[in-house]
Design a protein around this motif. Sequence first.
Motif, short mmCIF file in Angstrom:
data_model
loop_
_atom_site.label_atom_id
_atom_site.label_comp_id
_atom_site.label_asym_id
_atom_site.label_seq_id
_atom_site.Cartn_x
_atom_site.Cartn_y
_atom_site.Cartn_z
N GLN A 4 49.24 49.56 32.42
CA GLN A 4 48.17 49.15 32.19
C GLN A 4 48.56 47.49 32.94
O GLN A 4 48.60 46.67 33.67
N ASP A 5 49.68 47.02 32.17
CA ASP A 5 51.00 45.44 32.37
C ASP A 5 51.21 45.97 33.72
O ASP A 5 51.13 44.80 34.36
N TYR A 7 49.91 47.39 36.53
CA TYR A 7 48.55 46.98 37.51
C TYR A 7 48.96 45.64 37.20
O TYR A 7 48.01 45.34 38.32
N GLU A 8 48.22 45.46 36.19
CA GLU A 8 48.19 43.64 35.94
C GLU A 8 49.08 42.82 36.95
O GLU A 8 48.45 41.98 37.00
N ARG A 9 50.53 42.81 36.32
CA ARG A 9 51.23 41.87 37.09
C ARG A 9 51.16 42.92 38.32
O ARG A 9 51.32 41.34 39.52
N ILE A 11 48.49 43.14 40.64
CA ILE A 11 47.65 41.98 40.69
C ILE A 11 47.46 40.73 40.86
O ILE A 11 47.24 39.89 41.67
N LEU A 12 48.13 40.41 39.44
CA LEU A 12 48.53 38.84 39.86
C LEU A 12 49.68 38.08 40.92
O LEU A 12 49.37 38.01 41.62
N LEU A 107 41.84 39.14 41.92
CA LEU A 107 41.73 37.83 40.63
C LEU A 107 40.36 38.27 39.91
O LEU A 107 40.40 38.91 39.14
N ARG A 110 39.67 41.95 39.49
CA ARG A 110 40.44 42.98 37.60
C ARG A 110 39.44 43.70 37.14
O ARG A 110 40.52 45.08 36.65
N TYR A 113 38.84 47.09 39.36
CA TYR A 113 40.50 47.65 39.42
C TYR A 113 40.36 48.90 38.50
O TYR A 113 40.77 49.62 38.70
N ARG A 114 40.44 47.81 36.81
CA ARG A 114 40.00 48.08 35.55
C ARG A 114 39.36 49.61 35.56
O ARG A 114 39.89 50.87 35.19
#
Length: 139
Positions: A4-5, A7-9, A11-12, A107, A110, A113-114
């Motif tokens: 998850q982290d 993916y988050e990075r 996307i950012l 952004l 997100r 996407y999740r």
Amino acid sequence: MGMQDKYERGILRISAVFILAGLFLIPLPLIGMGPSLIMLLALPGAAWALYEAWQRAEGRTRKYLSGLWLAPVVAALLTVYGFVIGASPGEMQALGGLAGIVGVINLLLRPVYRLLHYVLAGAIQIGREMQEEGDERSS
């Protein structure tokens, strides 16, 4: 670090690249400059400088700089497009604005996407369980 982290990075990072690309395209048109050779020479130079800064950085700074060198590359591609369509300075600013908007929308998406990730991961898990159940019955 979990998936998850990661993916988050990602996307950012994509958002930062597009927002920064937009910022690269806005200043010169403000002074009346349309797509120009100056931009086409300066943008790869900025990409190289950001890439070098990333390679030489350490720790957290290195993590934050990774991928940002792509922003001037995106801006250069939009500048080439500006040349092709004969864009005015205002149109170049609009292209920069669109790049920035793509970053902001990314952004804002997100949570979507999740949700998609959870739905797809759940569907795959259910599919695997059904497959295993079918394999047990046939043996």
